[in-house]
Write a protein that holds these residues in place. Structure first.
Motif, PDB file in Angstrom:
ATOM      1  N   HIS A 280       1.356  -0.967   0.035  1.00  0.00           N
ATOM      2  CA  HIS A 280      -0.349  -0.140  -0.047  1.00  0.00           C
ATOM      3  C   HIS A 280       1.195   1.305  -0.031  1.00  0.00           C
ATOM      4  O   HIS A 280       2.067   1.246   0.699  1.00  0.00           O
TER       5      HIS A 280
ATOM      6  N   SER B  24      -2.937  -2.542  -1.656  1.00  0.00           N
ATOM      7  CA  SER B  24      -4.233  -1.831  -2.886  1.00  0.00           C
ATOM      8  C   SER B  24      -4.466  -2.402  -4.230  1.00  0.00           C
ATOM      9  O   SER B  24      -3.639  -3.196  -4.208  1.00  0.00           O
ATOM     10  N   ARG B  25      -4.995  -2.631  -5.003  1.00  0.00           N
ATOM     11  CA  ARG B  25      -4.872  -2.995  -6.442  1.00  0.00           C
ATOM     12  C   ARG B  25      -4.172  -3.123  -6.606  1.00  0.00           C
ATOM     13  O   ARG B  25      -3.569  -3.700  -7.265  1.00  0.00           O
ATOM     14  N   ARG B  26      -3.309  -1.945  -7.138  1.00  0.00           N
ATOM     15  CA  ARG B  26      -1.985  -2.083  -7.888  1.00  0.00           C
ATOM     16  C   ARG B  26      -1.094  -3.001  -7.388  1.00  0.00           C
ATOM     17  O   ARG B  26      -0.716  -3.505  -7.635  1.00  0.00           O
ATOM     18  N   LYS B  27      -1.113  -3.525  -5.735  1.00  0.00           N
ATOM     19  CA  LYS B  27      -0.210  -3.587  -5.369  1.00  0.00           C
ATOM     20  C   LYS B  27      -0.518  -5.083  -5.199  1.00  0.00           C
ATOM     21  O   LYS B  27       0.369  -6.089  -4.616  1.00  0.00           O
ATOM     22  N   ARG B  28      -1.856  -5.525  -5.184  1.00  0.00           N
ATOM     23  CA  ARG B  28      -2.791  -7.005  -5.169  1.00  0.00           C
ATOM     24  C   ARG B  28      -1.976  -8.229  -5.964  1.00  0.00           C
ATOM     25  O   ARG B  28      -1.635  -9.437  -5.749  1.00  0.00           O
ATOM     26  N   LYS B  29      -0.968  -7.931  -6.761  1.00  0.00           N
ATOM     27  CA  LYS B  29      -0.639  -9.560  -7.807  1.00  0.00           C
ATOM     28  C   LYS B  29       0.585  -9.055  -7.439  1.00  0.00           C
ATOM     29  O   LYS B  29       1.012 -10.440  -7.470  1.00  0.00           O
TER      30      LYS B  29
ATOM     31  N   ASP C 189     -11.158 -12.026  -0.075  1.00  0.00           N
ATOM     32  CA  ASP C 189     -12.298 -10.926   0.042  1.00  0.00           C
ATOM     33  C   ASP C 189     -12.403  -9.904   0.193  1.00  0.00           C
ATOM     34  O   ASP C 189     -12.933  -9.062  -0.174  1.00  0.00           O
ATOM     35  N   CYS C 190     -11.825  -9.547   1.574  1.00  0.00           N
ATOM     36  CA  CYS C 190     -11.706  -8.044   1.744  1.00  0.00           C
ATOM     37  C   CYS C 190     -10.589  -7.547   1.505  1.00  0.00           C
ATOM     38  O   CYS C 190     -10.275  -6.420   1.959  1.00  0.00           O
ATOM     39  N   MET C 191      -9.471  -8.234   0.956  1.00  0.00           N
ATOM     40  CA  MET C 191      -7.666  -7.908   0.708  1.00  0.00           C
ATOM     41  C   MET C 191      -7.357  -7.235   1.705  1.00  0.00           C
ATOM     42  O   MET C 191      -6.965  -6.294   2.103  1.00  0.00           O
TER      43      MET C 191
ATOM     44  N   GLN D 172       0.460 -11.179  -4.164  1.00  0.00           N
ATOM     45  CA  GLN D 172      -0.262 -12.992  -4.610  1.00  0.00           C
ATOM     46  C   GLN D 172       0.719 -13.565  -5.020  1.00  0.00           C
ATOM     47  O   GLN D 172       0.977 -14.598  -4.648  1.00  0.00           O
TER      48      GLN D 172
ATOM     49  N   SER E 195      -4.127  -3.015   5.054  1.00  0.00           N
ATOM     50  CA  SER E 195      -5.520  -3.551   3.295  1.00  0.00           C
ATOM     51  C   SER E 195      -3.797  -3.577   2.478  1.00  0.00           C
ATOM     52  O   SER E 195      -3.159  -2.732   2.215  1.00  0.00           O
TER      53      SER E 195
END
Length: 130
Positions: free
Chosen positions: A85, A116-121, A101-103, A124, A114
């Motif tokens: 993040h 972030s969407r940009r760091k999710r990949k 489910d809630c990242m 994972q 939390s």
């Protein structure tokens, strides 16, 4: 004494760096007029708050550093730390579980971070390697 600087960033009179001492890796953090040595395995996460960084340790202590999270991100690159993040850098060895489910990443001290969407990949991919 075997003292070896692994990666460092010079800032003013002090430089933030990782050193290897007697087989253990430490982060040297400037603390007012001295340097404080912290074991990397004792750092759960680092939190950026404006131009300061809060360093959360496994014993519950929180250190305050007047350096930005970007500096610590650079120094800790390749040392099992991951920026998940814009305000959070976590120790992957202290990750307890991932709530997809809630990242959220739940750390061993029960902190929920939390992702972030940009760091999710990136996140994972790192946990898939574990």
């Amino acid at each position: 004494m075997n003292l070896q600087a692994l990666r460092q960033v010079p800032f003013g009179n002090f430089s933030i760096r990782i050193v290897k001492l007697l087989g253990k890796r430490y982060l040297l953090v400037p603390d007012q007029a001295k340097m404080r040595r912290v074991l990397l395995k004792d750092i759960v996460r680092l939190e950026g708050v404006r131009n300061y960084t809060l360093i959360h340790l496994t014993n519950g202590e929180v250190m305050i550093s007047s350096r930005t999270l970007k500096v610590y991100d650079y120094v800790l690159e390749g040392a099992d730390f991951l920026r998940v993040h814009k305000a959070h850098l976590i120790n992957m060895k202290c990750l307890q579980r991932y709530e997809a489910d809630c990242m959220f990443a739940v750390m061993q001290n029960k902190d929920k971070i939390s992702i972030s969407r940009r760091k999710r990949k990136d996140f994972q991919e790192r946990i898939a390697v574990k």
